[in-house]
Design a protein around this motif. Structure first.
Motif, PDB file in Angstrom:
ATOM      1  N   SER A 112       0.806  -1.129   0.297  1.00 39.31           N
ATOM      2  CA  SER A 112      -0.168  -0.084   0.034  1.00 39.31           C
ATOM      3  C   SER A 112       0.987   0.915   0.149  1.00 39.31           C
ATOM      4  O   SER A 112       2.062   1.015   0.674  1.00 39.31           O
ATOM      5  CB  SER A 112      -1.052  -0.264   1.545  1.00 39.31           C
ATOM      6  OG  SER A 112      -1.515   1.097   1.144  1.00 39.31           O
ATOM      7  N   THR A 113       0.400   2.581  -0.383  1.00 41.05           N
ATOM      8  CA  THR A 113       1.198   3.816  -0.884  1.00 41.05           C
ATOM      9  C   THR A 113       0.284   4.986  -0.311  1.00 41.05           C
ATOM     10  O   THR A 113      -1.448   4.222  -0.919  1.00 41.05           O
ATOM     11  CB  THR A 113       1.949   3.739  -2.235  1.00 41.05           C
ATOM     12  OG1 THR A 113       2.594   4.938  -2.125  1.00 41.05           O
ATOM     13  CG2 THR A 113       1.271   3.475  -3.354  1.00 41.05           C
ATOM     14  N   VAL A 114       1.142   5.552  -0.052  1.00 38.02           N
ATOM     15  CA  VAL A 114      -0.342   7.121  -0.680  1.00 38.02           C
ATOM     16  C   VAL A 114       0.589   8.125  -0.685  1.00 38.02           C
ATOM     17  O   VAL A 114       1.745   8.523  -0.592  1.00 38.02           O
ATOM     18  CB  VAL A 114      -0.805   7.327   1.412  1.00 38.02           C
ATOM     19  CG1 VAL A 114       0.433   8.077   2.158  1.00 38.02           C
ATOM     20  CG2 VAL A 114      -1.707   8.259   1.630  1.00 38.02           C
ATOM     21  N   PRO A 120       3.292   2.805 -12.611  1.00 39.32           N
ATOM     22  CA  PRO A 120       1.507   3.328 -12.122  1.00 39.32           C
ATOM     23  C   PRO A 120       2.075   4.939 -10.875  1.00 39.32           C
ATOM     24  O   PRO A 120       0.993   5.626 -10.435  1.00 39.32           O
ATOM     25  CB  PRO A 120       1.987   2.172 -10.566  1.00 39.32           C
ATOM     26  CG  PRO A 120       2.556   1.241 -11.159  1.00 39.32           C
ATOM     27  CD  PRO A 120       3.280   1.725 -12.609  1.00 39.32           C
ATOM     28  N   THR A 121       3.190   5.408 -10.684  1.00 38.18           N
ATOM     29  CA  THR A 121       3.763   6.938  -9.836  1.00 38.18           C
ATOM     30  C   THR A 121       3.082   7.718 -10.573  1.00 38.18           C
ATOM     31  O   THR A 121       2.390   9.192 -10.642  1.00 38.18           O
ATOM     32  CB  THR A 121       5.006   6.855 -10.127  1.00 38.18           C
ATOM     33  OG1 THR A 121       5.099   5.292  -8.512  1.00 38.18           O
ATOM     34  CG2 THR A 121       5.046   7.780  -9.435  1.00 38.18           C
ATOM     35  N   TYR A 122       4.126   7.378 -12.349  1.00 42.99           N
ATOM     36  CA  TYR A 122       3.591   8.804 -13.277  1.00 42.99           C
ATOM     37  C   TYR A 122       2.617   8.538 -13.712  1.00 42.99           C
ATOM     38  O   TYR A 122       1.659   9.859 -13.691  1.00 42.99           O
ATOM     39  CB  TYR A 122       4.237   7.873 -14.639  1.00 42.99           C
ATOM     40  CG  TYR A 122       3.953   9.183 -15.745  1.00 42.99           C
ATOM     41  CD1 TYR A 122       4.433   9.892 -15.995  1.00 42.99           C
ATOM     42  CD2 TYR A 122       3.569   9.007 -17.658  1.00 42.99           C
ATOM     43  CE1 TYR A 122       4.236  11.139 -16.726  1.00 42.99           C
ATOM     44  CE2 TYR A 122       3.142   8.957 -17.724  1.00 42.99           C
ATOM     45  CZ  TYR A 122       3.461  10.689 -18.237  1.00 42.99           C
ATOM     46  OH  TYR A 122       2.996  11.007 -19.713  1.00 42.99           O
ATOM     47  N   ILE A 123       1.086   7.999 -14.234  1.00 48.61           N
ATOM     48  CA  ILE A 123       0.023   7.695 -14.293  1.00 48.61           C
ATOM     49  C   ILE A 123      -0.610   7.943 -12.677  1.00 48.61           C
ATOM     50  O   ILE A 123      -1.323   9.032 -13.454  1.00 48.61           O
ATOM     51  CB  ILE A 123      -0.187   6.344 -14.647  1.00 48.61           C
ATOM     52  CG1 ILE A 123       0.106   6.085 -15.994  1.00 48.61           C
ATOM     53  CG2 ILE A 123      -2.308   6.680 -14.855  1.00 48.61           C
ATOM     54  CD1 ILE A 123      -0.306   4.103 -16.520  1.00 48.61           C
ATOM     55  N   GLU A 164       1.084  20.132  -4.009  1.00 45.47           N
ATOM     56  CA  GLU A 164       2.114  19.534  -4.128  1.00 45.47           C
ATOM     57  C   GLU A 164       2.063  18.287  -3.929  1.00 45.47           C
ATOM     58  O   GLU A 164       1.230  18.116  -2.855  1.00 45.47           O
ATOM     59  CB  GLU A 164       3.009  20.968  -3.116  1.00 45.47           C
ATOM     60  CG  GLU A 164       3.688  21.812  -3.237  1.00 45.47           C
ATOM     61  CD  GLU A 164       4.508  22.860  -2.559  1.00 45.47           C
ATOM     62  OE1 GLU A 164       5.238  23.486  -2.530  1.00 45.47           O
ATOM     63  OE2 GLU A 164       4.447  22.730  -1.587  1.00 45.47           O
ATOM     64  N   VAL A 165       3.209  17.462  -3.864  1.00 43.79           N
ATOM     65  CA  VAL A 165       2.963  16.019  -3.843  1.00 43.79           C
ATOM     66  C   VAL A 165       4.341  15.971  -3.211  1.00 43.79           C
ATOM     67  O   VAL A 165       5.765  16.387  -3.372  1.00 43.79           O
ATOM     68  CB  VAL A 165       2.385  15.092  -5.091  1.00 43.79           C
ATOM     69  CG1 VAL A 165       4.172  15.582  -6.240  1.00 43.79           C
ATOM     70  CG2 VAL A 165       2.506  13.600  -4.457  1.00 43.79           C
ATOM     71  N   LEU A 166       4.265  14.448  -2.014  1.00 37.33           N
ATOM     72  CA  LEU A 166       6.009  14.534  -1.639  1.00 37.33           C
ATOM     73  C   LEU A 166       5.810  13.168  -2.255  1.00 37.33           C
ATOM     74  O   LEU A 166       5.383  12.097  -2.350  1.00 37.33           O
ATOM     75  CB  LEU A 166       5.335  14.018  -0.056  1.00 37.33           C
ATOM     76  CG  LEU A 166       6.384  13.286   1.017  1.00 37.33           C
ATOM     77  CD1 LEU A 166       7.385  14.564   0.892  1.00 37.33           C
ATOM     78  CD2 LEU A 166       6.552  13.084   2.261  1.00 37.33           C
ATOM     79  N   MET A 167       6.841  13.384  -3.068  1.00 39.49           N
ATOM     80  CA  MET A 167       7.530  12.845  -3.435  1.00 39.49           C
ATOM     81  C   MET A 167       9.434  11.605  -2.304  1.00 39.49           C
ATOM     82  O   MET A 167      10.137  12.754  -2.276  1.00 39.49           O
ATOM     83  CB  MET A 167       8.189  12.986  -4.570  1.00 39.49           C
ATOM     84  CG  MET A 167       7.184  13.335  -5.063  1.00 39.49           C
ATOM     85  SD  MET A 167       6.351  12.141  -5.940  1.00 39.49           S
ATOM     86  CE  MET A 167       6.964  10.910  -6.802  1.00 39.49           C
ATOM     87  N   VAL A 168       9.945  10.991  -2.008  1.00 41.43           N
ATOM     88  CA  VAL A 168      10.656  10.192  -1.896  1.00 41.43           C
ATOM     89  C   VAL A 168      11.469   9.271  -2.907  1.00 41.43           C
ATOM     90  O   VAL A 168      10.593   8.746  -3.810  1.00 41.43           O
ATOM     91  CB  VAL A 168      10.259   9.193  -0.558  1.00 41.43           C
ATOM     92  CG1 VAL A 168       9.521   9.847   0.554  1.00 41.43           C
ATOM     93  CG2 VAL A 168       8.925   8.203  -0.609  1.00 41.43           C
ATOM     94  N   ARG A 169      12.901   9.356  -2.378  1.00 39.58           N
ATOM     95  CA  ARG A 169      13.254   8.279  -3.142  1.00 39.58           C
ATOM     96  C   ARG A 169      14.612   7.570  -2.286  1.00 39.58           C
ATOM     97  O   ARG A 169      14.625   7.353  -1.731  1.00 39.58           O
ATOM     98  CB  ARG A 169      14.842   9.034  -3.470  1.00 39.58           C
ATOM     99  CG  ARG A 169      15.697   8.773  -4.909  1.00 39.58           C
ATOM    100  CD  ARG A 169      16.541   9.630  -4.991  1.00 39.58           C
ATOM    101  NE  ARG A 169      16.474   9.116  -6.632  1.00 39.58           N
ATOM    102  CZ  ARG A 169      17.491   9.553  -7.622  1.00 39.58           C
ATOM    103  NH1 ARG A 169      18.264  11.084  -7.026  1.00 39.58           N
ATOM    104  NH2 ARG A 169      18.247   8.906  -8.992  1.00 39.58           N
ATOM    105  N   PHE A 220       5.687   7.582  -4.047  1.00 36.81           N
ATOM    106  CA  PHE A 220       5.274   8.016  -3.045  1.00 36.81           C
ATOM    107  C   PHE A 220       5.702   6.527  -1.228  1.00 36.81           C
ATOM    108  O   PHE A 220       5.737   6.005  -2.044  1.00 36.81           O
ATOM    109  CB  PHE A 220       3.632   7.399  -3.238  1.00 36.81           C
ATOM    110  CG  PHE A 220       3.068   8.418  -4.243  1.00 36.81           C
ATOM    111  CD1 PHE A 220       3.683   9.290  -4.625  1.00 36.81           C
ATOM    112  CD2 PHE A 220       2.262   7.408  -5.391  1.00 36.81           C
ATOM    113  CE1 PHE A 220       2.823  10.541  -6.279  1.00 36.81           C
ATOM    114  CE2 PHE A 220       2.457   8.016  -6.645  1.00 36.81           C
ATOM    115  CZ  PHE A 220       2.241   9.264  -7.142  1.00 36.81           C
ATOM    116  N   PRO A 221       5.264   7.599  -0.886  1.00 41.51           N
ATOM    117  CA  PRO A 221       6.168   6.796   0.673  1.00 41.51           C
ATOM    118  C   PRO A 221       4.490   5.552   0.662  1.00 41.51           C
ATOM    119  O   PRO A 221       3.594   5.160   0.543  1.00 41.51           O
ATOM    120  CB  PRO A 221       5.691   7.360   2.203  1.00 41.51           C
ATOM    121  CG  PRO A 221       5.834   9.128   1.535  1.00 41.51           C
ATOM    122  CD  PRO A 221       4.538   9.116   0.217  1.00 41.51           C
TER     123      PRO A 221
END
Length: 235
Positions: free
Chosen positions: A9-11, A146-149, A22-27, A41-42
């Motif tokens: 699961s991710t949010v 999935p992240t891009y879409i 704005e969105v939080l992106m993590v690497r 996403f986390p």
């Protein structure tokens, strides 16, 4: 060999920025075998505690897992009750690791402090949703389809409240892509329902196009002549 499909699961954590949504992106840590170095996403695996808290309801367990992972990976605590399910993705058959992943969206206060775990996650940024897509197209923000879409879907909103309200009223796509290799060495394309290649296995076959493919190092979503619903609303 049958590869087990793990629940995950991710949010998508959203906040109203000074200029835009704005969105939080993590690497992810570059050393990780799965999506190492990619911006995500986390999120993470659904565990037994999540299932127990949800009374073994898989959708609710995923909701609790997404909120827990946001706290563990980024120090941010979205309210699970207010999170909205955007989509559900299952990793294509043939991959060495497969996940059944729920993607939620949740709003956090603009002043929320982010504290990454320094283990799986090595960097973070709050970034405008449209800006994140521009950075990806410039080759500066590597991510999975999935992240891009998902970012493309969220980009049509101006505020976090509008995004949650809009996605709450939008049907949740349940996606199991078909992944096929391309002529480019190491390249591949992911196919979605309605694409002409889903039945033939020939990505050059004429007919409808419903796919994501790499072009110049970034993902492109193609939806042409398809009767099946798009993965996000089209202009």
């Amino acid at each position: 060999m049958t590869v087990p499909v793990r629940a995950a699961s991710t949010v998508v954590l959203l906040r109203d920025g000074e200029v835009d949504l704005e969105v939080l992106m993590v690497r992810r840590n570059r050393a990780l075998a799965f999506a190492g170095g990619f911006w995500v996403f986390p999120g993470g695996a659904v565990d037994d505690a999540d299932r127990a808290q949800a009374g073994d309801d898989p959708d609710e367990a995923a909701r609790y897992a997404a909120a827990r992972e946001a706290e563990e990976e980024a120090g941010v605590s979205p309210d699970p009750a207010d999170m909205v399910l955007i989509s559900h993705w299952t990793t294509p058959v043939g991959e060495r690791k497969r996940f059944s992943t729920w993607i939620f969206a949740g709003e956090v206060a603009p002043e929320s402090k982010v504290v990454i775990d320094g283990s799986e996650i090595h960097d973070f940024q709050w970034v405008g949703v449209a800006r994140a897509l521009d950075l990806h197209r410039a080759g500066e923000l590597p991510m999975m389809p999935p992240t891009y879409i998902t970012l493309c879907a969220v980009a049509r909103y101006d505020t976090a409240a509008a995004a949650l309200a809009g996605e709450k009223e939008t049907p949740c796509p349940r996606v199991l892509p078909l992944m096929l290799p391309t002529e480019d060495e190491g390249g591949f394309v992911t196919l979605y329902p309605g694409d002409a290649a889903c039945e033939s296995g020939d990505i050059q076959a004429p007919g409808p196009r419903h796919r994501a493919f790499l072009s110049g190092g970034c993902w492109c979503y193609q939806y042409e002549g398809v009767s099946e619903p798009a993965l996000y609303p089209q202009d």
